[in-house]
Design an enzyme around this catalytic site. Structure first.
Site, PDB file in Angstrom:
ATOM      1  CG  LEU A 125      70.145  68.659  54.869  1.00  0.00           C
ATOM      2  CD1 LEU A 125      68.670  68.989  54.675  1.00  0.00           C
ATOM      3  CD2 LEU A 125      70.970  69.931  54.628  1.00  0.00           C
ATOM      4  N   PRO A 128      71.076  58.926  52.344  1.00  0.00           N
ATOM      5  CG  PRO A 128      70.654  56.710  52.960  1.00  0.00           C
ATOM      6  CD  PRO A 128      70.154  58.109  53.162  1.00  0.00           C
ATOM      7  CB  THR A 158      77.961  65.137  63.613  1.00  0.00           C
ATOM      8  OG1 THR A 158      78.651  65.044  62.376  1.00  0.00           O
ATOM      9  CG2 THR A 158      78.949  65.360  64.750  1.00  0.00           C
ATOM     10  CD  GLN A 336     107.074  65.520  52.532  1.00  0.00           C
ATOM     11  OE1 GLN A 336     106.079  64.797  52.559  1.00  0.00           O
ATOM     12  NE2 GLN A 336     108.202  65.147  51.947  1.00  0.00           N
ATOM     13  CD  GLU A 363      78.148  72.471  59.070  1.00  0.00           C
ATOM     14  OE1 GLU A 363      77.815  73.647  58.786  1.00  0.00           O
ATOM     15  OE2 GLU A 363      78.360  72.086  60.232  1.00  0.00           O
ATOM     16  CD  GLU A 367      84.533  69.332  44.829  1.00  0.00           C
ATOM     17  OE1 GLU A 367      84.015  69.182  45.954  1.00  0.00           O
ATOM     18  OE2 GLU A 367      85.673  68.910  44.562  1.00  0.00           O
TER      19      GLU A 367
HETATM   20  C1  LIG Z   1      82.102  62.772  59.367  1.00  0.00           C
HETATM   21  C2  LIG Z   1      80.882  63.374  58.722  1.00  0.00           C
HETATM   22  C3  LIG Z   1      79.986  64.095  59.493  1.00  0.00           C
HETATM   23  C4  LIG Z   1      78.824  64.617  58.914  1.00  0.00           C
HETATM   24  N1  LIG Z   1      77.892  65.227  59.715  1.00  0.00           N
HETATM   25  C5  LIG Z   1      76.690  65.572  59.175  1.00  0.00           C
HETATM   26  C6  LIG Z   1      75.628  66.029  60.024  1.00  0.00           C
HETATM   27  O1  LIG Z   1      75.783  66.164  61.250  1.00  0.00           O
HETATM   28  N2  LIG Z   1      74.424  66.291  59.457  1.00  0.00           N
HETATM   29  C7  LIG Z   1      74.205  66.143  58.107  1.00  0.00           C
HETATM   30  O2  LIG Z   1      73.086  66.405  57.658  1.00  0.00           O
HETATM   31  N3  LIG Z   1      75.199  65.708  57.286  1.00  0.00           N
HETATM   32  C8  LIG Z   1      76.436  65.413  57.780  1.00  0.00           C
HETATM   33  N4  LIG Z   1      77.433  64.949  56.958  1.00  0.00           N
HETATM   34  C9  LIG Z   1      77.171  64.804  55.525  1.00  0.00           C
HETATM   35  C10 LIG Z   1      77.948  65.795  54.632  1.00  0.00           C
HETATM   36  O3  LIG Z   1      77.423  67.078  54.768  1.00  0.00           O
HETATM   37  C11 LIG Z   1      77.879  65.238  53.215  1.00  0.00           C
HETATM   38  O4  LIG Z   1      78.707  64.097  53.170  1.00  0.00           O
HETATM   39  C12 LIG Z   1      78.310  66.243  52.175  1.00  0.00           C
HETATM   40  O5  LIG Z   1      77.376  67.290  52.084  1.00  0.00           O
HETATM   41  C13 LIG Z   1      78.504  65.609  50.791  1.00  0.00           C
HETATM   42  O6  LIG Z   1      77.427  64.808  50.430  1.00  0.00           O
HETATM   43  P1  LIG Z   1      77.700  63.319  49.893  1.00  0.00           P
HETATM   44  O7  LIG Z   1      78.582  62.658  50.873  1.00  0.00           O
HETATM   45  O8  LIG Z   1      76.399  62.680  49.593  1.00  0.00           O
HETATM   46  O9  LIG Z   1      78.531  63.523  48.545  1.00  0.00           O
HETATM   47  P2  LIG Z   1      77.913  63.779  47.089  1.00  0.00           P
HETATM   48  O10 LIG Z   1      76.925  64.875  47.122  1.00  0.00           O
HETATM   49  O11 LIG Z   1      77.496  62.474  46.495  1.00  0.00           O
HETATM   50  O12 LIG Z   1      79.212  64.304  46.316  1.00  0.00           O
HETATM   51  C14 LIG Z   1      80.186  63.442  45.723  1.00  0.00           C
HETATM   52  C15 LIG Z   1      81.152  64.339  44.942  1.00  0.00           C
HETATM   53  O13 LIG Z   1      80.450  64.980  43.874  1.00  0.00           O
HETATM   54  C16 LIG Z   1      80.632  66.386  43.961  1.00  0.00           C
HETATM   55  N5  LIG Z   1      79.436  67.072  43.486  1.00  0.00           N
HETATM   56  C17 LIG Z   1      78.142  66.845  43.837  1.00  0.00           C
HETATM   57  N6  LIG Z   1      77.334  67.701  43.217  1.00  0.00           N
HETATM   58  C18 LIG Z   1      78.122  68.502  42.463  1.00  0.00           C
HETATM   59  C19 LIG Z   1      77.882  69.606  41.575  1.00  0.00           C
HETATM   60  N7  LIG Z   1      76.654  70.078  41.364  1.00  0.00           N
HETATM   61  N8  LIG Z   1      78.947  70.190  40.968  1.00  0.00           N
HETATM   62  C20 LIG Z   1      80.205  69.733  41.196  1.00  0.00           C
HETATM   63  N9  LIG Z   1      80.503  68.699  42.011  1.00  0.00           N
HETATM   64  C21 LIG Z   1      79.468  68.097  42.634  1.00  0.00           C
HETATM   65  C22 LIG Z   1      80.910  66.644  45.437  1.00  0.00           C
HETATM   66  O14 LIG Z   1      81.553  67.888  45.633  1.00  0.00           O
HETATM   67  C23 LIG Z   1      81.772  65.452  45.789  1.00  0.00           C
HETATM   68  O15 LIG Z   1      83.088  65.691  45.388  1.00  0.00           O
HETATM   69  C24 LIG Z   1      78.612  64.461  57.518  1.00  0.00           C
HETATM   70  C25 LIG Z   1      79.549  63.770  56.735  1.00  0.00           C
HETATM   71  C26 LIG Z   1      80.649  63.205  57.322  1.00  0.00           C
HETATM   72  C27 LIG Z   1      81.618  62.426  56.449  1.00  0.00           C
END
Ligand SMILES: Cc1cc2nc3c(=O)[nH]c(=O)nc-3n(C[C@H](O)[C@H](O)[C@H](O)COP(=O)(O)OP(=O)(O)OC[C@H]3O[C@@H](n4cnc5c(N)ncnc54)[C@H](O)[C@@H]3O)c2cc1C
Length: 380
Positions: A125, A128, A158, A336, A363, A367
């Site tokens: 889902l 970048p 994943t 710790q 997932e 936040e």
């Molecule tokens: C090891 C790993 C495995 C993963 N596996 C999968 C997978 O199998 N399939 C898949 O689709 N995705 C997967 N993901 C992606 C994961 O779901 C996303 O990284 C996650 O949803 C956060 O998106 P982002 O990294 O773009 O962070 P961003 O959305 O850019 O968030 C950055 C920060 O801003 C905050 N933020 C964003 N919007 C708001 C808001 N409206 N209010 C307050 N705070 C906000 C966030 O909480 C976070 O602290 C994986 C990620 C990792 C690291």
């Protein structure tokens, strides 16, 4: 109310614990350091029925429910969170999306192979530029005669490099925002699709996190999963179950971090007595045990509601939020309690500390869970 697992569920917990301690524990650091995907172990889990716990037996599943599923994920993650997340993404994201949104032909074609581990599944889902705001995905799917043409990039998927079958979400109607996204089944080896960069990670290093690249990738029209433009809505339904599995992943790692801290505190002597004799250490253990119990109750509540066919958006997010945050705290306290040895790779505490952080991010970040919870609370 009954707070006990039944006999069959306890037997399952026992079987998975024994398997994890025997087959996984001796390899954990080797896999972690090499970033090695434990394919043989995952296939073994498939043969044991642990890759299809929630699916009916007529589809090759174990015919159990979410209570059994979270119990299995917890026990695997208590030893290795990497194995936990591999099974979770495979089962509650990829396979379950096909199961809940797929037609009978798609279910019959994919679920038996996924449930038995013949196929590894992945679910894409995130992109970048769209993580928390998943509805702003850019990857496109355009209908051309008898196929869909996919173009775009998914990130952080994943199991992406090892998956035989993937579910991906793409834009089918740009003007309709979240009502213009659709889900598609992509098979490994389809022309125009390739996994890209393999992420080098802080933790869960034996799990695979991949970029997925689609360049004029034609998939058969019948690989549309669910109704056209319903992909985002179905994905949110899938995440209601997926978040329970991340709660279980968190819980397992919290329990693992606690177990090693408890053991160490009884063995390590300072000032002439075990450090567990000091009230400062006892209070840490008491807080950890209490928080783990509370997280388990939230997780099992969400799981049993799911098994009862109830909507769990609120309860899944509460379980995921709380379990992931206490897991981070427990892993921190475990390090710790180990003192300097908690920082050293010869002891398991440091790995829990690294691995568990993903749980407050994947997932839906903490936040986003708070947003989901608040939205549900303010709805009426
Ligand atoms: C090891 C790993 C495995 C993963 N596996 C999968 C997978 O199998 N399939 C898949 O689709 N995705 C997967 N993901 C992606 C994961 O779901 C996303 O990284 C996650 O949803 C956060 O998106 P982002 O990294 O773009 O962070 P961003 O959305 O850019 O968030 C950055 C920060 O801003 C905050 N933020 C964003 N919007 C708001 C808001 N409206 N209010 C307050 N705070 C906000 C966030 O909480 C976070 O602290 C994986 C990620 C990792 C690291």
């Amino acid at each position: 109310m009954d707070f006990q697992l039944n006999e069959e569920q306890q037997q399952l917990r026992h079987t998975v614990r024994e398997f994890a301690e025997r087959e996984i524990a001796p390899n954990v650091m080797k896999w972690d350091e090499a970033g090695e995907f434990p394919m043989d172990t995952i296939k073994q889990l498939g043969r044991l029925g642990l890759l299809g716990v929630i699916f009916p037996t007529e589809y090759g599943g174990a015919g159990m429910g979410y209570v059994e599923y979270v119990t299995a994920i917890e026990e695997l993650s208590r030893i290795d969170g990497s194995v936990g997340i591999i099974v979770a993404a495979h089962t509650s994201l990829c396979s379950n999306h096909i199961f809940v949104a797929g037609n009978e032909e798609q279910r019959r074609k994919y679920i038996p192979k996924l449930a038995t581990g013949e196929f590894i599944g992945a679910w894409g889902l995130t992109e970048p530029s769209s993580g928390s705001d998943a509805g702003s995905a850019r990857m496109t799917a355009v209908r051309k005669k008898d196929c869909w043409v996919l173009n775009g990039t998914k990130t952080f998927c994943t199991n992406g490099h090892y998956a035989d079958v993937l579910v991906v979400i793409a834009v089918t109607d740009r003007t309709a925002h979240t009502h213009g996204l659709s889900a598609f089944i992509v098979e490994k080896g389809t022309k125009g699709f390739r996994p890209g960069k393999k992420e080098n990670k802080l933790g869960l290093r034996a799990s695979d996190t991949a970029e997925l690249i689609f360049e004029d990738c034609c998939i058969p029209a019948q690989n549309l999963l669910g109704k056209e433009d319903d992909g985002f809505i179905d994905a949110m339904r899938v995440l209601d179950g997926g978040r329970i599995s991340i709660a279980a992943l968190s819980l397992g790692m919290a329990q693992g971090a606690y177990d090693v801290a408890l053991k160490y505190s009884k063995q390590r002597k300072q000032f002439g007595k075990p450090i567990s004799d000091f009230q400062a250490i006892q209070w840490k253990l008491a807080d950890m045990a209490t928080e783990i119990d509370a997280a388990r109750l939230l997780t099992l509540r969400a799981a049993s509601m799911k098994d009862a066919g109830l909507k769990t958006t609120l309860e899944s997010s509460m379980a995921k939020l709380y379990a992931s945050e206490i897991a981070v705290r427990c892993a921190n306290e475990s390090v710790q309690i180990h003192g300097g040895y908690g920082f050293i790779k010869d002891y398991p505490a440091e790995k829990f500390y690294r691995d568990v952080k993903l749980c407050t991010i994947g997932e839906g970040t903490s936040e986003i869970q708070r947003m989901v919870i608040a939205r549900q609370l303010l709805k009426d």
